[in-house]
Design an enzyme around this catalytic site. Structure first.
Site, PDB file in Angstrom:
ATOM      1  N   PHE A  35       0.479  -1.310   0.435  1.00  0.00           N
ATOM      2  CA  PHE A  35       0.138   0.744  -0.301  1.00  0.00           C
ATOM      3  C   PHE A  35       0.741   1.242   0.360  1.00  0.00           C
ATOM      4  O   PHE A  35       0.372   2.571  -0.415  1.00  0.00           O
ATOM      5  CB  PHE A  35      -0.919   0.158   1.184  1.00  0.00           C
ATOM      6  CG  PHE A  35      -1.894  -1.323   1.356  1.00  0.00           C
ATOM      7  CD1 PHE A  35      -1.892  -1.901   0.374  1.00  0.00           C
ATOM      8  CD2 PHE A  35      -2.654  -1.803   2.500  1.00  0.00           C
ATOM      9  CE1 PHE A  35      -3.414  -2.801  -0.546  1.00  0.00           C
ATOM     10  CE2 PHE A  35      -3.536  -2.645   2.397  1.00  0.00           C
ATOM     11  CZ  PHE A  35      -4.023  -3.127   1.643  1.00  0.00           C
ATOM     12  N   HIS A 121       0.796  -4.870  13.861  1.00  0.00           N
ATOM     13  CA  HIS A 121       0.277  -3.743  12.836  1.00  0.00           C
ATOM     14  C   HIS A 121      -1.530  -4.672  13.178  1.00  0.00           C
ATOM     15  O   HIS A 121      -2.278  -4.430  12.004  1.00  0.00           O
ATOM     16  CB  HIS A 121       0.261  -4.127  11.572  1.00  0.00           C
ATOM     17  CG  HIS A 121       2.163  -2.476  11.514  1.00  0.00           C
ATOM     18  ND1 HIS A 121       2.362  -1.885  10.157  1.00  0.00           N
ATOM     19  CD2 HIS A 121       2.297  -1.957  12.387  1.00  0.00           C
ATOM     20  CE1 HIS A 121       3.547  -1.003  10.432  1.00  0.00           C
ATOM     21  NE2 HIS A 121       3.478  -1.105  12.182  1.00  0.00           N
ATOM     22  N   CYS A 154     -20.950  -4.950  17.150  1.00  0.00           N
ATOM     23  CA  CYS A 154     -20.986  -6.915  18.267  1.00  0.00           C
ATOM     24  C   CYS A 154     -21.619  -7.347  18.678  1.00  0.00           C
ATOM     25  O   CYS A 154     -23.028  -6.450  19.408  1.00  0.00           O
ATOM     26  CB  CYS A 154     -19.911  -5.600  19.163  1.00  0.00           C
ATOM     27  SG  CYS A 154     -19.262  -7.561  20.137  1.00  0.00           S
TER      28      CYS A 154
HETATM   29 ZN   LIG Z   1     -17.819  -6.546  21.573  1.00  0.00          ZN
END
Ligand SMILES: [Zn+2]
Length: 249
Positions: A35, A121, A154
């Site tokens: 990138f 990373h 989530c």
């Molecule tokens: Zn969560």
């Protein structure tokens, strides 16, 4: 065999605990784009900053659109001769840990146990909740995105879900940084493969190793600012070079 490869093999032979540090250059040989390189995606399209990702649903949609567009590059890539040479060195006990700036999971796929790969990373092959750390799979997020036009929250805590990578503006992972520091201090040979050593703080590790008495080897197609401090510098492809060196060990 070239003199350079012979010298690399000699340094590996003389080491009892080596650390390998890898950057984009090892994975471009598997077809994964760099990138940051000239012409790379980030010279055409600016990366999405972590703060913007957290603050804006539109930025999150854009980040996920980009991630899904890249899916083929990630899912089709396989470990190349460079990854396999590193895996052979890890299997033989010569290499204790692999510290990587890459997010592609190719070291793990090459057979190195995950606990010996230190990802500075993060990893783009799965996602995590930013609040509770719950792991989610990219395919499931993509399905939700295609059905509803948004990434899911989530399921455990309704938090924001992001690829398990470290973005621009996001804090470095403390545990991985500490593990990388410890591995660097414990090694007698620090082998840089395919990193231009410009992204800090990760790029500080080679000189930490060198100052601590380790030998430093840099294999990278282009020059790096740390070449003058290295015991051996090879401006060559990683796969053929590492494959040849491991073959003569
Ligand atoms: Zn969560």
């Amino acid at each position: 065999m070239s003199d350079d490869v012979a010298r690399l093999a000699e340094l590996l032979r003389g080491s009892s605990r080596a650390v390998v540090f890898t950057g984009a250059g090892i994975s471009t040989e598997s077809g994964i784009p760099d990138f940051r390189s000239p012409g790379g995606i980030w010279t055409k399209m600016s990366p999405i900053d972590f703060q913007d990702f957290v603050a804006s649903a539109e930025m999150r949609r854009e980040a996920w659109r980009r991630r899904f567009a890249m899916e083929g590059s990630w899912s089709d890539a396989r470990p190349n001769a460079g990854h396999l040479a590193v895996a052979a060195l890890a299997r033989s006990g010569k290499v204790s840990e692999v510290i990587t700036q890459n997010v592609d999971n190719l070291h793990q796929e090459s057979g190195i146990p995950p606990e010996r790969v230190i990802e500075l990373h993060g990893n783009t092959r799965y996602a995590k909740c930013l609040d509770c750390g719950e792991r989610m799979e990219i395919a499931d997020i993509r399905k939700h995105f295609e059905d509803f036009g948004d990434p899911p929250d989530c399921p455990a805590c309704d938090g924001v879900v992001k690829t398990a990578t470290i973005s621009f503006g996001q804090a470095m992972p403390e545990l991985e940084m500490a593990r990388a520091q410890a591995a660097t201090m414990a090694c007698d040979l620090f082998l840089v493969l395919g990193s231009s050593l410009v992204v800090y703080p990760a790029a500080a590790f080679p000189l930490v190793a060198k100052r601590n008495g380790a030998k430093l080897v840099i294999v990278n197609r282009e020059e790096t600012e740390q070449d003058p401090y290295a015991d051996l510098v090879l401006h060559s492809e990683i796969g053929p070079t590492m494959g040849a060196a491991v073959n003569v060990l």
